[in-house]
Design a protein around this motif. Sequence first.
Motif, PDB file in Angstrom:
ATOM      1  N   ALA A  80      60.004  -4.730 143.718  1.00  0.00           N
ATOM      2  CA  ALA A  80      59.590  -5.212 142.426  1.00  0.00           C
ATOM      3  C   ALA A  80      59.796  -6.738 143.012  1.00  0.00           C
ATOM      4  O   ALA A  80      58.343  -7.016 142.364  1.00  0.00           O
ATOM      5  N   PHE A  81      60.648  -7.082 143.333  1.00  0.00           N
ATOM      6  CA  PHE A  81      60.219  -9.042 143.899  1.00  0.00           C
ATOM      7  C   PHE A  81      59.202  -9.087 144.829  1.00  0.00           C
ATOM      8  O   PHE A  81      58.720  -9.909 144.441  1.00  0.00           O
ATOM      9  N   ARG A  82      59.310  -8.084 145.794  1.00  0.00           N
ATOM     10  CA  ARG A  82      58.045  -8.182 147.120  1.00  0.00           C
ATOM     11  C   ARG A  82      56.697  -7.694 146.330  1.00  0.00           C
ATOM     12  O   ARG A  82      55.455  -8.053 147.054  1.00  0.00           O
ATOM     13  N   GLU A  83      56.620  -6.668 144.993  1.00  0.00           N
ATOM     14  CA  GLU A  83      55.177  -6.903 144.472  1.00  0.00           C
ATOM     15  C   GLU A  83      54.693  -7.828 143.434  1.00  0.00           C
ATOM     16  O   GLU A  83      54.060  -8.135 143.541  1.00  0.00           O
ATOM     17  N   LEU A  84      56.198  -8.008 142.857  1.00  0.00           N
ATOM     18  CA  LEU A  84      55.491  -9.972 142.186  1.00  0.00           C
ATOM     19  C   LEU A  84      55.041 -10.896 142.807  1.00  0.00           C
ATOM     20  O   LEU A  84      54.226 -11.866 142.442  1.00  0.00           O
ATOM     21  N   THR A  85      55.330 -11.047 143.718  1.00  0.00           N
ATOM     22  CA  THR A  85      55.612 -12.189 144.452  1.00  0.00           C
ATOM     23  C   THR A  85      54.630 -11.921 146.212  1.00  0.00           C
ATOM     24  O   THR A  85      54.264 -13.160 146.811  1.00  0.00           O
ATOM     25  N   GLY A  86      54.852 -10.457 147.263  1.00  0.00           N
ATOM     26  CA  GLY A  86      54.274 -11.156 148.078  1.00  0.00           C
ATOM     27  C   GLY A  86      55.097 -11.066 149.271  1.00  0.00           C
ATOM     28  O   GLY A  86      54.758 -11.277 150.156  1.00  0.00           O
ATOM     29  N   LEU A  87      56.362 -11.825 148.937  1.00  0.00           N
ATOM     30  CA  LEU A  87      57.269 -12.198 149.473  1.00  0.00           C
ATOM     31  C   LEU A  87      58.345 -11.412 149.927  1.00  0.00           C
ATOM     32  O   LEU A  87      58.564  -9.970 149.970  1.00  0.00           O
ATOM     33  N   PRO A 102      54.398 -21.912 143.930  1.00  0.00           N
ATOM     34  CA  PRO A 102      55.441 -22.474 142.349  1.00  0.00           C
ATOM     35  C   PRO A 102      56.163 -22.643 142.782  1.00  0.00           C
ATOM     36  O   PRO A 102      57.150 -22.730 142.223  1.00  0.00           O
ATOM     37  N   PHE A 103      56.892 -22.197 144.262  1.00  0.00           N
ATOM     38  CA  PHE A 103      58.301 -21.603 144.348  1.00  0.00           C
ATOM     39  C   PHE A 103      59.189 -23.087 144.660  1.00  0.00           C
ATOM     40  O   PHE A 103      60.086 -22.772 144.528  1.00  0.00           O
ATOM     41  N   THR A 104      57.886 -24.298 144.478  1.00  0.00           N
ATOM     42  CA  THR A 104      59.356 -25.129 144.586  1.00  0.00           C
ATOM     43  C   THR A 104      59.504 -25.438 143.666  1.00  0.00           C
ATOM     44  O   THR A 104      60.082 -26.887 143.270  1.00  0.00           O
ATOM     45  N   ASP A 105      59.012 -25.732 142.108  1.00  0.00           N
ATOM     46  CA  ASP A 105      59.260 -25.778 140.837  1.00  0.00           C
ATOM     47  C   ASP A 105      60.548 -24.887 140.238  1.00  0.00           C
ATOM     48  O   ASP A 105      60.337 -24.551 139.212  1.00  0.00           O
ATOM     49  N   LEU A 140      56.491 -19.402 136.240  1.00  0.00           N
ATOM     50  CA  LEU A 140      55.897 -19.697 136.700  1.00  0.00           C
ATOM     51  C   LEU A 140      54.602 -18.954 136.571  1.00  0.00           C
ATOM     52  O   LEU A 140      55.160 -17.655 136.162  1.00  0.00           O
ATOM     53  N   ALA A 141      53.704 -18.877 137.046  1.00  0.00           N
ATOM     54  CA  ALA A 141      52.823 -18.290 137.842  1.00  0.00           C
ATOM     55  C   ALA A 141      52.170 -18.152 139.425  1.00  0.00           C
ATOM     56  O   ALA A 141      51.738 -19.438 139.834  1.00  0.00           O
ATOM     57  N   TRP A 142      51.308 -17.029 139.787  1.00  0.00           N
ATOM     58  CA  TRP A 142      51.136 -17.719 140.715  1.00  0.00           C
ATOM     59  C   TRP A 142      50.365 -16.657 141.221  1.00  0.00           C
ATOM     60  O   TRP A 142      49.899 -15.065 140.183  1.00  0.00           O
ATOM     61  N   MET A 143      49.450 -16.681 142.137  1.00  0.00           N
ATOM     62  CA  MET A 143      47.990 -15.052 142.961  1.00  0.00           C
ATOM     63  C   MET A 143      49.445 -14.132 143.677  1.00  0.00           C
ATOM     64  O   MET A 143      49.470 -14.791 144.463  1.00  0.00           O
ATOM     65  N   VAL A 144      48.533 -13.201 143.605  1.00  0.00           N
ATOM     66  CA  VAL A 144      49.150 -11.883 144.702  1.00  0.00           C
ATOM     67  C   VAL A 144      48.281 -11.257 144.845  1.00  0.00           C
ATOM     68  O   VAL A 144      47.728 -10.374 143.381  1.00  0.00           O
ATOM     69  N   ALA A 145      47.353 -11.431 146.066  1.00  0.00           N
ATOM     70  CA  ALA A 145      46.911  -9.696 146.413  1.00  0.00           C
ATOM     71  C   ALA A 145      45.333 -10.008 145.065  1.00  0.00           C
ATOM     72  O   ALA A 145      44.781  -9.213 144.848  1.00  0.00           O
ATOM     73  N   GLY A 146      45.282 -11.175 145.002  1.00  0.00           N
ATOM     74  CA  GLY A 146      43.852 -11.311 143.779  1.00  0.00           C
ATOM     75  C   GLY A 146      44.547 -11.271 142.375  1.00  0.00           C
ATOM     76  O   GLY A 146      43.015 -10.879 141.697  1.00  0.00           O
ATOM     77  N   ARG A 147      45.124 -10.515 141.985  1.00  0.00           N
ATOM     78  CA  ARG A 147      45.390 -11.236 140.799  1.00  0.00           C
ATOM     79  C   ARG A 147      46.801 -12.169 140.497  1.00  0.00           C
ATOM     80  O   ARG A 147      47.671 -12.547 141.090  1.00  0.00           O
TER      81      ARG A 147
END
Length: 274
Positions: free
Chosen positions: A52-59, A69-72, A82-89
């Motif tokens: 689930a973490f890999r899908e949400l963050t791409g990490l 935003p992971f520096t915050d 927090l909000a970020w873009m993963v695979a265009g989403r």
Amino acid sequence: MQEAGIPHPRANHRETHMQPLDATQIKELIAGLDEGVALLDAERRVLEANPAFRELTGLAPGDRLDAPPFTDLPESGERRELAWMVAGRKRHCEVHVHALGGDLHALVCRDVSALRALESECKRLAAELSDQSLKDAETGVLTERGLTLVLESQVSRSRRYGNPLTLVVLGLYGRDLTPQTYPAVARILRDQLRWADVVARGEAGEFFLLLPETGGEDAARLVEKLQARLAAEFCDRDVWTLFGLAEWTRVDDERRLIRRARQHLQQAHARLSA
């Protein structure tokens, strides 16, 4: 003196210590969780991460959280969205960090993207519904026409994503109904419902409650709560309520769902009158 056959309470006492989990155990523990979970070291490097973490963050393990935003990230024990873009989403996640001892921390991400999309859709619809013909002048809630427009959008969303959706209709009865009763009921309904729920007034004077992300059982519990609240409000007057409830199915469009909710209200009234 110790009795024969009964061991002294301290005879078999052994000190026990919790053994720390190894990497394999941690991986197995977090693998099936719905929330995204990662184990971080002191340098914010991902040591382990569930799917689930890999899908949400791409990490993935080995990556470092050294870019926004992971520096915050919040402090341990706090929560932050927090909000970020993963695979265009675009992903919106509520994140919190737990200290595990030593230099290890667990980062937990709960996906709230669907809620934010729903909030955005509600704001867009609110702007469209600013037309006075879609608002009931007496109560300030939507008219049935306004309800139909909102319901059309919500039915399309449920059909696409399979999310639950329930429509409740509330009928008011009694000898003490006055023009002041309806604004009072509208105020109570708005106070008792969530921000994403919609209150409307039907052409026959009944109230509709549109409940996104709500199945029939949860809607029934809400109805019980509303019945008790309205009964307390009008305890000294001859005003009483009946409810009809229709949970969306794939054969329903917005007009059929309204019709089914009304039919259930009529059936409730018929049972009471029998």
